[in-house]
Design an enzyme around this catalytic site. Sequence first.
Site, short mmCIF file in Angstrom:
data_model
loop_
_atom_site.label_atom_id
_atom_site.label_comp_id
_atom_site.label_asym_id
_atom_site.label_seq_id
_atom_site.Cartn_x
_atom_site.Cartn_y
_atom_site.Cartn_z
N GLU A 110 4.80 -17.51 -11.41
CA GLU A 110 3.59 -17.73 -10.61
C GLU A 110 2.86 -16.40 -10.47
O GLU A 110 3.48 -15.35 -10.53
CB GLU A 110 3.95 -18.33 -9.24
CG GLU A 110 5.08 -17.64 -8.48
CD GLU A 110 4.74 -16.32 -7.85
OE1 GLU A 110 3.55 -16.11 -7.58
OE2 GLU A 110 5.65 -15.49 -7.64
N GLU A 118 -0.61 -13.93 -1.66
CA GLU A 118 -0.60 -14.47 -0.31
C GLU A 118 -2.02 -14.45 0.25
O GLU A 118 -2.75 -13.49 0.06
CB GLU A 118 0.33 -13.66 0.59
CG GLU A 118 1.78 -13.90 0.25
CD GLU A 118 2.72 -13.18 1.20
OE1 GLU A 118 2.33 -12.88 2.34
OE2 GLU A 118 3.87 -12.93 0.79
N LYS A 171 5.62 -11.67 -16.32
CA LYS A 171 5.52 -11.58 -14.86
C LYS A 171 5.79 -10.15 -14.36
O LYS A 171 4.99 -9.59 -13.60
CB LYS A 171 6.53 -12.56 -14.24
CG LYS A 171 6.71 -12.44 -12.76
CD LYS A 171 5.47 -12.88 -12.00
CE LYS A 171 5.60 -12.48 -10.55
NZ LYS A 171 4.76 -13.19 -9.66
N ASN A 212 2.81 -7.58 -12.64
CA ASN A 212 2.89 -7.00 -11.30
C ASN A 212 3.05 -5.48 -11.36
O ASN A 212 2.44 -4.76 -10.57
CB ASN A 212 4.06 -7.62 -10.51
CG ASN A 212 3.63 -8.91 -9.82
OD1 ASN A 212 2.50 -9.34 -9.96
ND2 ASN A 212 4.53 -9.52 -9.09
N PHE A 224 -8.07 -3.97 -7.81
CA PHE A 224 -6.84 -3.20 -7.59
C PHE A 224 -7.04 -1.70 -7.80
O PHE A 224 -6.13 -0.97 -8.16
CB PHE A 224 -5.68 -3.76 -8.44
CG PHE A 224 -5.14 -5.02 -7.81
CD1 PHE A 224 -5.87 -6.19 -7.85
CD2 PHE A 224 -3.93 -5.02 -7.14
CE1 PHE A 224 -5.41 -7.34 -7.22
CE2 PHE A 224 -3.46 -6.17 -6.50
CZ PHE A 224 -4.20 -7.32 -6.55
N GLY A 241 -5.71 3.59 -0.75
CA GLY A 241 -5.37 3.30 0.64
C GLY A 241 -3.99 3.76 0.99
O GLY A 241 -3.58 4.88 0.64
N GLY A 254 2.32 -2.97 -0.52
CA GLY A 254 3.50 -3.48 0.18
C GLY A 254 3.67 -4.95 -0.17
O GLY A 254 3.21 -5.40 -1.22
N CYS A 307 6.40 -8.61 -3.08
CA CYS A 307 6.47 -8.60 -4.55
C CYS A 307 6.42 -7.21 -5.18
O CYS A 307 7.38 -6.79 -5.83
CB CYS A 307 5.35 -9.45 -5.13
SG CYS A 307 5.56 -11.19 -4.74
N LYS A 309 9.31 -4.56 -4.70
CA LYS A 309 10.56 -5.08 -5.25
C LYS A 309 10.48 -5.23 -6.77
O LYS A 309 11.43 -4.87 -7.48
CB LYS A 309 10.82 -6.45 -4.59
CG LYS A 309 12.16 -7.06 -4.85
CD LYS A 309 12.40 -8.20 -3.89
CE LYS A 309 11.58 -9.40 -4.25
NZ LYS A 309 12.28 -10.58 -4.65
C1 UDX Z 1 1.05 -9.93 -5.64
C2 UDX Z 1 0.34 -10.26 -6.96
O1 UDX Z 1 -1.05 -9.95 -6.84
C3 UDX Z 1 0.57 -11.71 -7.35
O2 UDX Z 1 -0.02 -11.99 -8.62
C4 UDX Z 1 2.07 -11.96 -7.41
O3 UDX Z 1 2.33 -13.29 -7.75
C5 UDX Z 1 2.71 -11.61 -6.08
O4 UDX Z 1 2.43 -10.26 -5.74
P1 UDX Z 1 0.58 -10.26 -3.04
O5 UDX Z 1 1.86 -9.53 -2.82
O6 UDX Z 1 0.30 -11.49 -2.27
O7 UDX Z 1 0.43 -10.66 -4.59
O8 UDX Z 1 -0.59 -9.23 -2.68
P2 UDX Z 1 -1.73 -8.43 -3.44
O9 UDX Z 1 -3.04 -8.96 -3.02
O10 UDX Z 1 -1.50 -8.31 -4.89
O11 UDX Z 1 -1.56 -6.98 -2.75
C6 UDX Z 1 -0.32 -6.29 -2.84
C7 UDX Z 1 -0.40 -4.96 -2.10
O12 UDX Z 1 -1.24 -4.06 -2.79
C8 UDX Z 1 -0.97 -5.05 -0.68
O13 UDX Z 1 -0.20 -4.23 0.18
C9 UDX Z 1 -2.38 -4.51 -0.81
O14 UDX Z 1 -2.85 -3.92 0.38
C10 UDX Z 1 -2.19 -3.48 -1.90
N1 UDX Z 1 -3.43 -3.21 -2.64
C11 UDX Z 1 -4.00 -4.17 -3.41
C12 UDX Z 1 -3.99 -1.93 -2.59
O15 UDX Z 1 -3.47 -1.02 -1.90
N2 UDX Z 1 -5.12 -1.67 -3.32
C13 UDX Z 1 -5.72 -2.61 -4.10
O16 UDX Z 1 -6.72 -2.30 -4.74
C14 UDX Z 1 -5.15 -3.91 -4.14
#
Ligand code: UDX
Length: 444
Positions: free
Chosen positions: A154, A158, A211, A215, A256, A260, A264, A267, A270
């Site tokens: 997947e 979130e 996958k 990530n 992305f 910042g 965290g 996903c 880990k």
């Molecule tokens: C992530 C993947 O995006 C998703 O495809 C996978 O299935 C699960 O892991 P998620 O953990 O829900 O999803 O959050 P995501 O929106 O990807 O953000 C992850 C972390 O990165 C957050 O702490 C967010 O604050 C940080 N982030 C994201 C940044 O610091 N800068 C960015 O530009 C984008």
Amino acid sequence: MRIAVVGVGHVGLVTAACMADLGHEVVGMDDDAAKIASLRVGSVPFYEPGLPELLRAGVDAGLVRFTDETADAVPGAQVVFICVGTPRREDGSPNLSYVQAAAASVATHATGPVVVAEKSTVPVRTGERIRQALRLEAQARGDDLGHEVVSNPEFLKEGTAVADTLRPDRVVVGADSAGAHAAMRALYEPLLERHPCPYVATDVRTAELIKHASNAFLATKISFINAVARICELAGADVHTVADAMGHDARIGRAFLNAGLGYGGSCFPKDVEAFVHIAAELGYDFGLLRETDRINREAKQWPLGQLRRLLWNVADKQIAVLGVAFKPGTDDVRDAPALDVIDAVIADGARVRLHDPVALDGVRDRYPDAVFCDKAEDALRDAHAVVVCTEWDEYRAIAPQRLAELLVYPVVVDARAVWDHDALVAAGLTVATVGRPTDAAAQS
Ligand code: UDX
């Protein structure tokens, strides 16, 4: 088709609801009887926009039900999704014992051949282990029903998990037989009719790798821009403009590249560690990803360094922390960078005043001495400095002048760049914004 979903955490529940939305008949199964009991009365145990409504629609249509018995979920299922947890071990490798147990229980209770689909994020070659677990259990039972194993990762985020699942950028299915591929294609046909998108049919190992690689790449993008942020702070440049301009290059893209506090959640931290670990096991030192992880740990320490710089002694000060969720749009605090910030500030002897619109309950036990505030303004009032850890929209709406009025000392550490740096400075605040020049760099 008839589907069972083993493990109804975030991924499992979204999978169950979305499969029912596509018209499949779904049984969600979890060992946690209390969770199943609350799902049966329509209560979703975490915050995910749109999910409660979608589940209710599935239940009302008679397409979704929940059970805590594998013996109730698996018989008759054509596809069983394994969505159980893969918690991190001390050495960074994932603990796959729940995956093995789930596979074994499928083999124990299946009444016909089943396609066992891994959805939990697992290292490459876990499919072979699942196949082995199925075979051993079949041998113990004395019958081999010919189960198949597929990898169907997947890519849901979130907060947008339902949309990410029903309108994905791509569907990836790894299988090692034509029969398993045909079953999975039939499962996804209703989705592809509604939302045509690339359907990547490959072997199991390649799907598993897609996958982890996806990530880890996104995490590396974040660490890259956080490293550039450090250089911008020192050199007197603006990382946010750098990211915007880089993003105009279609080969790079803007997503992305938000500098910042680092990544965290359940996903990225880990998965990066697990990918390094499996690479090493296979004989490859993935130094790039070790550096991604190191930069991320460093990013989480940035606010404490700024507080020390701007306040001198952090001990005995009151620090307002705005946002504890690992990102906006969720109440999830797993591996939230805010926790590292709060831990560090408390270790330095400060008192914290915490606000988050939805995630405070997740940290109440962890910080018994913290002041928990229902409103952001309550956290700011009487604080000697504020650190922004999650970029909730409501924080953007706080005017610089209001910050200046509420804070005891006008010190702002904006680790998510929610406020306009120049507007804060113009309002007389002493400011550290991630990726913006520090005072010394600005003056040189
Ligand atoms: C992530 C993947 O995006 C998703 O495809 C996978 O299935 C699960 O892991 P998620 O953990 O829900 O999803 O959050 P995501 O929106 O990807 O953000 C992850 C972390 O990165 C957050 O702490 C967010 O604050 C940080 N982030 C994201 C940044 O610091 N800068 C960015 O530009 C984008």
